[in-house]
Each structure stands twice: as structure tokens, then as C-alpha cells.
Design an enzyme around this catalytic site. Structure first.
Site, PDB file in Angstrom:
ATOM      1  N   GLU A 132     -25.799   5.855  25.180  1.00  0.00           N
ATOM      2  CA  GLU A 132     -27.096   5.656  24.525  1.00  0.00           C
ATOM      3  C   GLU A 132     -28.258   5.574  25.509  1.00  0.00           C
ATOM      4  O   GLU A 132     -29.415   5.712  25.109  1.00  0.00           O
ATOM      5  CB  GLU A 132     -27.042   4.367  23.707  1.00  0.00           C
ATOM      6  CG  GLU A 132     -25.991   4.431  22.621  1.00  0.00           C
ATOM      7  CD  GLU A 132     -25.702   3.069  22.027  1.00  0.00           C
ATOM      8  OE1 GLU A 132     -25.690   2.946  20.806  1.00  0.00           O
ATOM      9  OE2 GLU A 132     -25.489   2.111  22.793  1.00  0.00           O
ATOM     10  N   LYS A 147     -20.307   1.100  33.296  1.00  0.00           N
ATOM     11  CA  LYS A 147     -21.143   0.550  32.227  1.00  0.00           C
ATOM     12  C   LYS A 147     -21.295   1.633  31.143  1.00  0.00           C
ATOM     13  O   LYS A 147     -20.789   2.739  31.278  1.00  0.00           O
ATOM     14  CB  LYS A 147     -22.530   0.168  32.768  1.00  0.00           C
ATOM     15  CG  LYS A 147     -22.497  -0.964  33.773  1.00  0.00           C
ATOM     16  CD  LYS A 147     -23.899  -1.486  34.139  1.00  0.00           C
ATOM     17  CE  LYS A 147     -24.641  -0.588  35.083  1.00  0.00           C
ATOM     18  NZ  LYS A 147     -25.860  -1.219  35.665  1.00  0.00           N
ATOM     19  N   GLN A 182     -23.777  13.463  27.891  1.00  0.00           N
ATOM     20  CA  GLN A 182     -24.296  12.315  27.150  1.00  0.00           C
ATOM     21  C   GLN A 182     -25.775  12.112  27.458  1.00  0.00           C
ATOM     22  O   GLN A 182     -26.575  11.846  26.569  1.00  0.00           O
ATOM     23  CB  GLN A 182     -23.512  11.048  27.542  1.00  0.00           C
ATOM     24  CG  GLN A 182     -22.093  11.042  27.038  1.00  0.00           C
ATOM     25  CD  GLN A 182     -22.057  10.907  25.535  1.00  0.00           C
ATOM     26  OE1 GLN A 182     -22.373   9.871  24.979  1.00  0.00           O
ATOM     27  NE2 GLN A 182     -21.699  11.969  24.857  1.00  0.00           N
ATOM     28  N   THR A 225     -17.890  12.679  22.515  1.00  0.00           N
ATOM     29  CA  THR A 225     -18.473  12.149  23.746  1.00  0.00           C
ATOM     30  C   THR A 225     -17.664  12.470  24.992  1.00  0.00           C
ATOM     31  O   THR A 225     -18.180  12.410  26.099  1.00  0.00           O
ATOM     32  CB  THR A 225     -18.585  10.625  23.628  1.00  0.00           C
ATOM     33  OG1 THR A 225     -17.321  10.139  23.174  1.00  0.00           O
ATOM     34  CG2 THR A 225     -19.651  10.231  22.634  1.00  0.00           C
TER      35      THR A 225
END
Ligand SMILES: Cc1cc2nc3c(=O)[nH]c(=O)nc-3n(C[C@H](O)[C@H](O)[C@H](O)COP(=O)(O)OP(=O)(O)OC[C@H]3O[C@@H](n4cnc5c(N)ncnc54)[C@H](O)[C@@H]3O)c2cc1C
Ligand code: SF4
Lengths: 731, 326
Positions: A692, A688, A625, A470
């Protein structure tokens, strides 16, 4: 030095905007990138360990039952075979994410087809594999339910009930009541599950492919009955996890037992088929969405009732309705989650559990409602963004949903109009566009990291945190570099070793905010230590390019350190800030899809995602991502589905040829907009979760585009040609 | 994978001699055979590597073209004559697998590739093809990929390949050498229907080695290969159509069609050309062609969709080929 913060209040100091290095957000390349693309970054199975034995798991070809007997002798005489293990401590399933305890034991109680029950160990992998296929095992078999639609369910969590949804539906000027299904998903990480265990007579060291080492260490120790201090896990590189490596799984426990029994290192690598058959699946779901709106298109009722499944005795409920709690308004609410108990492999966290299947269905229903009302679907969404949590009343810490819808629409070239399908045809292809919101709850967990300034003026970060592909190595070097006035390349980040302080691990998009905050706290302390050496206030000191500057002077860090190393450990813990506020990442998806009139094949032609996820720590890795998430949206919408045999319950499509993740040709130009936010409730670095978010809702945009293209509303994911054709025939 | 012996054949006769043993299999690119050996689906005692035999040539033969059994799929699809005169073949090959696989895959291996039935590749499941008499797991199971034409109660598997479908449309010929000499078999007759002996995919006898496939002289017409699949690459066909269609004065003058993903073999039905040739193209005519094609079609639940899908795909191909507007 150790600094601890339990974050009870919002941190809006925005420290990282005031420090001087200017590397936060910069799209720096991954420090480990070259190793990875040249194949020299060692993954779990690739460590060269002398004298290593090879273990192959033996799996049960029955749905349910018990191992009655194992004829070890039948294979012990085969060439190279050293041992056959069926130890009581072997685990039949993987541990759920953050279980922090041994998964289901013993492995010999079979609860699903393909469950590992034994391990064959041999001198070579080929010998072990051959013997594993030959091992005679007698089972006592039992029946068990396998069809999730055919069993009674029970509530998996307390329902949310407010007002009277049925009445709101009756009185609504416009309403939608639709049931949509999704099929099971596999994580399908590239690197299969693998472990090499070494036992020195008193302590165990395991190279493994895992996401959350501090939990995994406890889980492994608990499985083996060992003291945690005797277990070390190493996962410096992980070839993808997507949830499948959150908990310790069967191969690591089996390899450890074998190493302890045999006194030699043992490697166990799952075959691709075993990964599919024994590692967590995402449950299939059945979701009923009810929306009630007044004549203006304001929601008066919102219902989301979902059915999921899991094995008996597994707690994890796919949180399908998680963001339905707060995404849209509607006074009268009913949100339920019901569980069917069936004998398929464990259902657990697979890429964005909950929202990855729960948002797209709501977004389809919103599209249908907009059509009924006769307004642009973006307008419907904008009308229905609540001012606060619709039930609990707390404020949103930050929410760029409206901006994402608007700016995304602009970037995509969205035509503002009520939807009317079949407006554009190019040869055999109908072309349409669709929109959907994105939402993913934000979470943080306790994390520690040690940061030091070395005498040579370079920095070092150490944590058992993992980088599962990631970009963790990059962003931690940026946070420390920013705080300490160093270029990221001058900060060595060492991860994936339980000898380092326990970080958060990677999962639930929590890593950057949690471990990043621990690094941040440690650096704050180092800044104070430096300021003390200079006798200045930390706030009046600027660290940049290896120098400390203050009003009236400057000094190289090397000089200031004077041959010493200074160290601090940051300890971050979530507190009330994420309880008192509703903290979630938001965004919007836009898709253009072509649907073949003849064959029902649907292909995404372009897609835009606009996302707000707090502070962007690295524009390159964050964008990657988002790209990855959007790619999964395409798979989720069009191709991915676990196919279970209706007779004996086994998983039929258990390799990457037949479990269809998107291939390059399925993934068109993807456009990503990242809308900067500062969210001080989310974390002290105002970031944050992003990992996902990119896959939470996008399949709905694709579904809506399919409708806009050809006029077929498909209510089954994935929308394969047969399903699209069947829906076309209903038009 | 079971332990096995490995032999490298230096001469063709040597290869067929070795392969005459029922426990021996020829190894070409290995992209199918090695996978199946790892799964213990194929358990040869001996592999005879034919990779060094000089069968890789693609050469003119009369007006046609002879494609050696060891020519790679990549080389065949890129060959100037194939691209110019047999584009349906190039297109079919390029619609299959991936570049990496096509670099290794060979003409002979591609023809002999085994079914992708999920039960065939899982040795813990019943499968009459893998283990005669054990039953067919797919008939009541996950049959999404399975056949609708020419199936038998013993087996409903499909031949999964693309290349051979185009070769069937082209009416190519398989050249075979065995211990007892050479023979040629039309591609259309090379694969078998499962019947009561689904373990036999094709007409090869032990010891027989494919040496080449010959294409007849090129014919004029539009060459189309249409493959329907869930994802846009790296997936086997739900159904596919290879078509060479020509027109003159508003009438169809040629309609060589073959179908993939529907049966245990590339499906060729001579009645379709009989119906189409000399007729004026129209949707009604195409529908009749589909009626003929699907006359005996039978679905097995999960693959019922293939019946309407095939009808629609055939119509799409014929519209494309003849210019009829849908
Ligand atoms: C993931 C994946 C996806 C694929 N997708 C597609 C697709 O979409 N479409 C498609 O058409 N194919 C597809 N394939 C299959 C691929 O085309 C075949 O694997 C390949 O063509 C086999 O050729 P090979 O030379 O590697 O054969 P091998 O694996 O070497 O052999 C296959 C079989 O043929 C026999 N054999 C080989 N050569 C001869 C010969 N000269 N004479 C007699 N017998 C012989 C062998 O004994 C063996 O039984 C896919 C394969 C994979 C792994
Ligand atoms: S369809 Fe054929 S290959 Fe598949 S299980 Fe049945 S017998 Fe075996």
C-alpha cells in the site's frame, strides 16, 4: 513439528543474508504467471462444477426500510427458476476486514440503496437474472440522512491532544490552515465478487474470491450457524481485492444458503454494478490541516482533523490521521477523527485505508508552508523529521524517509528551489513538479504455514494465505528456497485453501511479513532437523542447490532424507517488537504534471517513487506493487470519485466506464527506487509492508505539481478539469 | 436481460421488414445494444442481426466518400481517404472508446448509440427517455455529463458520441432505407432535441435502417478534433469541438464547427460560421463566437462548469486553428 514465535524483541540476526542460496530479492517471475496470462488460472466463478445452479442477487431500490413481502410465485413459474431465497441468515453487507464474525443480518432490513435482499436461483444465469429483475418486492420505506456534510458527527476515536495548537498557530512565524476534501473511492478490482458453494449434507465447500480465508471461514460459519470445521474455503487465485474482499460478502453467504437448501451446487456472481453498489466504499473525507512553524521552518504545531462517514452500526473508521501521528514534528498537536452516520453502503478498507487519503492532504499543506517560508519543500520536510514518536516517545525501528527524499530527488532531477508557479509553459500546457512524503503504518498478524522437504529433495509450502495478484506465490517460494537451499522453482507453494494451516491472509500490506515469517520459522525448524541428521550445528551448515555442506563434507538432500519427508509448521505472532517501536514504511514521491491552460485537464508526465520497506523479497513483484500504488495515486489525484445521488442516495457511477480509474494513457513512465533496509522489529525476515505504501501521499505530489505548473491550489480531490478551472479562475 | 428471438437478416429489405415491428431492434456491433439489454434498459423481443448485410464498404462517391453503415470505426479511422481528406473524422473516432470497442463498433451503431445518462442506464431510477412519463432523475441529480444546450424539462441527456460530431462539422449525410423506400438526412438533422419526446433519440422510424453516411467533397483547412475529458482515454467528452478552419490573407475563410457533449445531438450553430468567416481572427472575435454558441446555455448545477469550459475549449481550438496567440 510446530515452531511458535511471538515476536517480543528485535530480530537483527538477518538470517536471510547469511544463508547460501542467494535468491532473496531476486526478481524471479511468478510461478503462476503463465497460467494467468493464458487465462487458465481458475478464478472463483470459473470452476467447472457439474449440476451447478445459478443465483442472482436481488437488490433493494430504496435507501432504507424493511422488506414487507416478496411475491415469489410471480417468478417461480418463469422458465428455469428453481427458488427464491430471502433467508434470515442472508447478509446485507460485507464483513469488515478481520471482523471474524457474521456481518449485519438479516439482509431484509435495508440500510442503503442497492442492498441485496433476496436471491433468485435458476438453472441458467440468464434465467436467474431475468427473474431477479422481475421479482416483486414490497417495502416499508424510511427516511435517512445521506449527506455527510449535513449531519452531526461524533468522535470515532480518542483525539490526540498535546500542548495548545491554537496558541501555536497564533504565535507561529508561518502557518497554514487549510481544509481539503476527498471523495469516496471504490476498490474496483477486476474480478467481481463470486462464489460457488457445494454442500454434501454435512459440510460446505466454497470457491470464493476472498483475501483473508481464516477470518472468512469464521465469518461464513457464523453467518450460517455452522461449525467452523464444517466450512472449507478455496481461493487459489484472486483477481484483485484492494480491501473489497477482506471480509465475507453477500454473494458467498447467499450461495451457501442456497446450496444447503437446494442440495445442489450454487454459483453467485455479482454484476459489476452490484459490486460497486454493495461492496465497501472508501468514505469521503473532509480534512482540516493546521501547521505552525517558527521562523526557521521548524514545526511547532501540527493539526489534522478529519471527518469521515459510515453506516449506522459499522465500527470501521477510515484511519485518516494514522500516520499524521508520527510523520512530522510539532510539539502542539491536535489530531481528531469524527464520524458522520449516513445511509451509503458500508465504508470499509479500500486500498491503504487511512494514509491513502490522509497523507496527501498533509503533503499539500507542507508544500504551502514551504512556499510561505520561502524554502525548498524537501528542506522543510527534512527539518521536521522527529527523532522519536512525537507523542508516545518510542523510537522508529527504521526510517529511510530522508534518504528517499534525497535519492528520489536526485533520480527525478528535482530542482532545489522555493516553489514559484507558472515557470514553464509548453504550448497550451503549464508544466510543474511536486514532491510528497510517503508513509504507511506497518502491521503484522498471526500466521501459520507448513513447510516440508519431500523425499525427492523439493520443497513444499502450504498455507491458507492468498495471492491477490501481489506475488505471494513467488516470495514464499523464495523464502523457503533461500532457507532450504533450493531454487524457488523447486518449491511448490500451495495457497488459498482453509485445509492448509491458517496464514495471515492478504490485507493491510501484512501478508509478506506475517506469512513469510511463518514460512521462515518452519524452515528454521527444518534446518535444525537436517542439522540433527548430520550431527552438526545448524549455523555451521550451508544449504545450497539441494546439498547440505558443512565443515568437512557435503551431502545431497535426497540422500539425507533417505526416502522420508520432513515437515514443520511455523507459527508467527506479533509481540512487543511492534509495540515498543514505531514501525512504518516510508518513501517519497516526485511528479511532473502538465495542466492545460484552457481546459484544466491535468496529465501526469512522469513520476518517481523512492521507498524503504525493509527487506526487498523480490525486486520484480515489489516494484510492481509500487507501480500499482503510484497508478492509484494518479486516479486518486485526478479522476476517481464515487458520485451519489443527492435525492435518494444511490450510487450513480457504478461501472468501469464511469468510475474513472487511470487508463494506460494516464500512466506515464514511472520510476521506482527501492532502498534496502533491515527492520528486525517489523518481522523476523526484516521485511515491512510494501503493497500500500506506493499510494500513500503520491496524490499530494501531483496536487503540488498542479500548483507549481499553473498556480492553482485545488483543495478538492479528484482534481478534475472543472475544479482546476475554478481554482485557476481564483488565481 | 429478457429472453429474445434472434434473426439474421440476409437482405436489407428483410431487415427493414423485421425491424418495422416496434419490439424489434437491429443489431450491429452490439457494443451498446447488448450492454443495455443486460441492464434491461433495452428489452427488444427480437434482434435482427444486420451484420451479414454487405454494408461495410468505404467507397469513393463522386468527389466524396461513402462509408457503409457496417464499416467498423477502426476501418473508417484507418482508411487512407479518411486520413488524407477528412482527418477530423479519423481523429474524432480515435478519440472515442478503446481499440477493442472500435474494432466492433459500426458507423450505424455509433450514430444510434444511446446516452450515457446514469439514470437512463439504471432501471430502478426515473427516466423519461427509457420510460416516458416516469420523470427525469438527472435534473436534480448527478448531472455532470449532461447537456447545457437544447435541453428540455423532460430530459437533459447528451448524445455521447464523437464520430457524429466530426460528421456534423463535415456536413455529412445519413442514408436510410425503410419499408417505404430510401431517404437521406443531413447528420446535423439526424439527432433530435428531447423536447417532450425524449424517448426518440433521432429521426429513424421503425423499420428504417441506416445504410451509409456520405461525406461531401473534401474541403481545405485545418482539421481539429478536441475532446475534453477527465482521463486521457476511455472516457466520454465533457465537451468536444470538431473544427475545419481555413484562412487566407489573414482572414478566416471557413469555419465549420460542431460540438459534442453539450446537447442531445451534435451541436451545430450556423451563426458561428457566419460570424467568423471573412473576419480577422482575434480573441475578441472568438469570445463573440462563444457568446453566440452559449446564448441559451443552461446548467443544471453539477454541469454548470460546462459553460465556461466550452467557451475556453472553443477559444483554444480557434487559437490553434488560426495561430492567434493566447
Ligand atoms: C465503455 C465504452 C466506452 C465508449 N466510449 C466512447 C467514446 O468515448 N466515444 C464514442 O463516440 N463512443 C464511445 N462508446 C460507444 C461506442 O462507440 C458505441 O457502443 C458503438 O459505436 C456502437 O456501435 P455498434 O455497432 O456496436 O452498435 P450496436 O450496439 O449494435 O447498436 C447500437 C444501436 O444502434 C442501432 N443500430 C445499429 N446499426 C444500425 C443501423 N445500421 N441502422 C439503424 N440502427 C442501427 C441498434 O439497434 C442499437 O439501438 C463507448 C462504448 C463503451 C461500451
Ligand atoms: S436526462 Fe434524459 S436520459 Fe437522463 S434521466 Fe433525464 S430523461 Fe432520462
Amino acid at each position: 513439528m510446530s515452531v511458535h514465535l511471538k515476536q517480543d524483541s528485535v530480530d537483527d540476526r538477518n538470517v536471510l543474508d547469511k544463508t547460501g542460496q542467494g535468491v532473496i530479492g531476486e526478481p524471479i517471475e511468478r510461478p503462476e504467471g503463465l497460467l494467468k496470462v493464458t487465462g487458465t488460472a481458475p478464478y472463483a466463478a470459473e470452476f467447472k462444477i457439474p449440476d451447478c445452479l445459478e443465483g442472482v442477487l436481488v437488490t433493494a431500490p430504496i435507501l432504507r426500510g424493511k422488506v414487507k413481502s416478496i411475491d415469489r410465485d410471480a417468478v417461480l413459474s418463469m422458465p428455469g427458476v428453481v427458488a427464491v431465497l430471502s433467508d434470515e441468515r442472508m447478509t446485507g453487507r460485507a464483513a469488515q476486514g478481520m471482523a471474524n464474525a457474521a456481518p449485519f443480518q438479516p439482509a431484509q432490513d435495508v440500510e442503503y440503496w442497492g442492498q441485496p435482499v433476496a436471491l433468485v436461483v435458476a438453472e441458467s444465469f440468464e434465467e436467474a437474472r431475468d427473474a431477479a429483475k422481475h421479482l416483486p418486492i414490497e417495502y416499508e420505506t424510511e427516511e435517512g440522512p445521506i449527506d455527510p456534510a449535513a449531519v452531526e458527527t461524533s468522535p470515532a476515536q480518542d483525539p490526540t491532544r498535546q500542548g495548545d495548537l491554537a496558541q501555536a498557530m497564533n504565535e507561529a512565524a508561518h502557518s497554514v490552515d487549510v481544509t481539503i476534501t476527498t471523495e469516496g473511492h471504490a476498490s474496483a478490482a477486476m474480478e467481481p465478487h463470486a462464489a460457488i458453494a457445494q454442500w454434501d449434507g454435512s459440510s460446505l465447500s466454497v470457491h470464493a474470491s476472498l483475501q483473508m480465508l481464516k477470518f472468512n471461514r469464521t465469518e461464513l460459519a457464523d453467518s450460517l450457524g455452522l461449525d467452523e470445521s464444517k466450512v472449507r474455503l478455496l481461493s487459489p487465485y484472486v483477481g484483485g481485492g484492494f480491501g473489497s474482499k477482506l471480509g465475507i460478502s453477500q454473494e458467498a453467504v447467499a450461495a451457501s444458503i442456497a446450496a444447503m437448501e437446494l442440495g445442489r451446487p450454487v454459483r453467485v456472481v455479482m454484476s459489476r454494478q452490484q459490486v460497486f453498489q454493495t461492496i465497501m466504499r472508501r468514505t469521503e473525507t473532509q480534512q482540516r490541516i493546521r501547521l505552525a512553524a517558527d521562523a526557521d521552518g521548524k514545526l511547532t504545531g501540527f493539526g489534522h482533523e478529519a471527518r469521515i462517514s459510515n453506516l449506522p452500526n459499522e465500527d470501521f473508521p477510515e484511519p485518516v490521521i494514522q500516520s499524521s501521528q508520527f510523520l512530522y514534528a510539532g510539539e502542539n498537536r491536535l489530531l481528531t477523527l469524527d464520524m458522520a452516520r449516513i445511509h451509503r453502503m458500508t465504508a470499509g478498507s479500500v486500498r491503504a485505508p487511512g494514509e491513502a487519503v490522509g497523507v496527501q492532504t498533509v503533503e499539500q499543506a507542507m508544500d504551502m508552508l514551504a512556499e510561505k517560508i520561502g524554502i525548498d519543500p524537501i528542506e522543510l520536510r527534512l527539518k521536521n523529521l522527529p527523532d522519536q514518536h512525537p507523542v508516545k516517545g518510542m523510537p522508529y525501528s527504521s526510517r529511510k524517509l530522508a534518504e528517499c527524499l534525497q535519492q528520489g530527488a536526485e533520480a527525478f532531477g528535482w530542482e532545489k528551489r522555493p516553489r514559484k508557479p507558472r515557470h514553464t509553459r509548453e504550448g497550451e500546457w503549464w508544466i510543474g513538479t511536486g514532491v510528497a512524503s510517503a508513509a504507511r503504518i506497518h502491521a503484522v498478524v498471526e500466521a501459520k504455514a507448513r513447510v516440508s522437504l519431500q523425499p525427492d529433495g523439493t520443497g513444499m509450502v502450504e498455507s491458507d494465505m492468498t495471492d491477490i495478484g501481489t506475488g505471494t506465490y513467488s516470495i514464499l517460494s523464495q523464502i523457503a528456497g533461500e532457507m532450504l537451499g533450493l531454487e524457488p522453482k523447486d518449491v511448490l507453494v500451495r495457497l488459498g485453501d482453509t485445509d492448509f494451516p491458517p496464514g495471515s491472509g492478504s490485507g493491510g500490506s501484512m501478508g509478506a511479513s506475517s506469512t513469510g515469517s511463518a514460512v521462515f520459522l518452519a524452515c528454521e525448524d527444518l534446518r535444525e532437523q537436517l542439522a540433527r541428521k548430520l550431527n552438526v550445528e545448524p549455523a555451521s551448515m550451508v544449504l545450497k542447490d539441494g546439498f547440505a555442506r558443512w565443515d568437512g563434507g557435503q551431502k545431497a538432500l535426497t540422500e539425507l532424507l533417505d526416502g522420508d519427508e520432513i515437515t514443520a509448521t511455523g507459527h508467527f505472532e506479533p509481540g512487543d517488537s511492534t509495540e515498543d517501536n514505531l514501525v512504518s514504511s516510508f518513501g517519497a514521491f516526485f511528479a511532473e504534471v502538465a495542466v492545460n491552460h484552457w481546459t484544466g485537464e491535468s496529465r501526469v508526465r512522469r513520476m518517481t517513487g523512492a521507498f524503504g520497506f525493509g527487506r526487498v523479497l523480490n525486486r520484480r513483484t515489489a516494484r510492481s506493487q509500487c507501480l500499482g500504488g503510484m497508478t492509484w495515486c494518479i486516479g486518486n489525484a485526478l479522476t476517481e470519485s464515487l458520485l451519489f445521488d443527492p435525492v435518494d442516495g444511490h450510487l450513480a457511477n457504478c461501472d468501469l466506464a464511469e468510475y474513472h480509474v487511470p487508463v494506460h494513457r494516464d500512466v506515464p513512465d514511472l520510476q521506482v527506487l527501492m532502498l534496502e533496509e533491515r527492520d528486525g522489529a517489523a518481522s523476523p525476515i526484516q521485511a515491512k509492508g510494501v503493497g500500500e505504501l506506493g499510494l500513500c501521499g503520491g496524490a499530494g505530489a501531483i496536487a503540488n505539481a498542479i500548483y507549481d505548473a499553473c498556480g492553482a491550489r485545488v483543495f478538492e480531490y479528484p482534481m478534475t478539469p472543472d475544479r482546476v478551472l475554478a481554482a485557476l479562475e481564483r488565481v | 436481460m429478457r429472453p429474445f428471438d434472434y434473426q439474421r437478416a440476409e437482405r436489407l429489405e428483410h431487415a427493414s421488414q423485421l425491424a418495422a415491428d416496434s419490439e424489434t431492434l437491429p443489431l450491429a456491433g452490439g457494443t451498446n445494444l447488448i450492454d443495455l439489454m443486460k441492464l434491461q434498459v433495452e428489452t427488444p423481443q427480437t434482434l435482427v442481426d444486420i451484420g451479414r448485410l454487405s454494408m461495410g464498404e468505404i467507397a469513393e462517391e463522386g468527389e466524396g466518400l461513402r462509408i457503409g453503415a457496417l464499416a467498423t470505426n477502426t476501418a473508417t479511422a484507418a482508411h487512407p481517404r479518411v486520413r488524407a481528406d477528412y482527418p477530423v473524422l479519423a481523429r474524432a473516432i480515435l478519440a472515442g472508446a478503446t481499440q477493442q470497442l472500435r474494432n466492433k463498433a459500426t458507423t450505424g451503431g455509433n450514430l444510434c448509440q444511446r446516452t450515457r445518462c446514469y439514470y437512463f442506464t439504471n432501471i430502478d431510477q426515473p427516466c423519461n427517455k427509457r420510460e416516458p412519463g416516469s420523470g427525469c432523475g438527472a435534473i436534480d441529480g448527478v448531472a455532470r455529463l449532461h447537456g447545457i444546450l437544447g435541453t428540455s424539462p423532460q430530459c437533459i441527456a447528451t448524445y455521447p458520441g464523437d464520430m457524429a460530431v466530426a460528421m456534423a462539422a463535415l456536413d455529412a449525410t445519413v442514408e436510410i432505407t425503410g419499408e417505404s423506400g430510401e431517404r437521406s438526412v443531413p447528420v446535423r438533422d439526424f439527432h433530435r432535441l428531447p423536447g417532450d419526446t425524449p424517448e426518440k433519440d433521432n429521426v429513424l422510424e421503425p423499420g428504417e435502417i441506416i445504410t451509409a453516411v456520405t461525406l461531401p467533397a473534401p474541403v481545405s483547412g485545418k482539421h481539429i478534433y478536441r475532446k475534453v475529458r477527465e482521463r486521457s482515454s476511455y472516457a466520454f467528452a465533457l465537451c468536444s469541438v470538431a473544427a475545419i478552419v481555413d484562412m487566407a490573407e489573414g482572414r478566416i475563410t471557413r469555419a465549420d464547427l460542431a460540438f459534442g457533449g453539450l446537447a442531445h445531438k451534435p451541436w451545430h450553430d450556423p451563426r458561428i460560421a457566419e460570424l467568423l468567416v471573412d473576419s480577422e481572427p482575434s480573441l475578441a472575435l472568438f469570445d463573440k463566437a462563444a457568446d453566440l454558441l452559449l446564448e441559451g446555455a443552461q446548467g443544471y448545477g453539477e454541469n454548470d462548469f460546462k459553460i465556461p469550459l466550452t467557451r475556453r475549449t472553443l477559444t483554444a481550438v480557434l487559437c490553434d486553428a488560426t495561430g492567434v496567440e493566447a
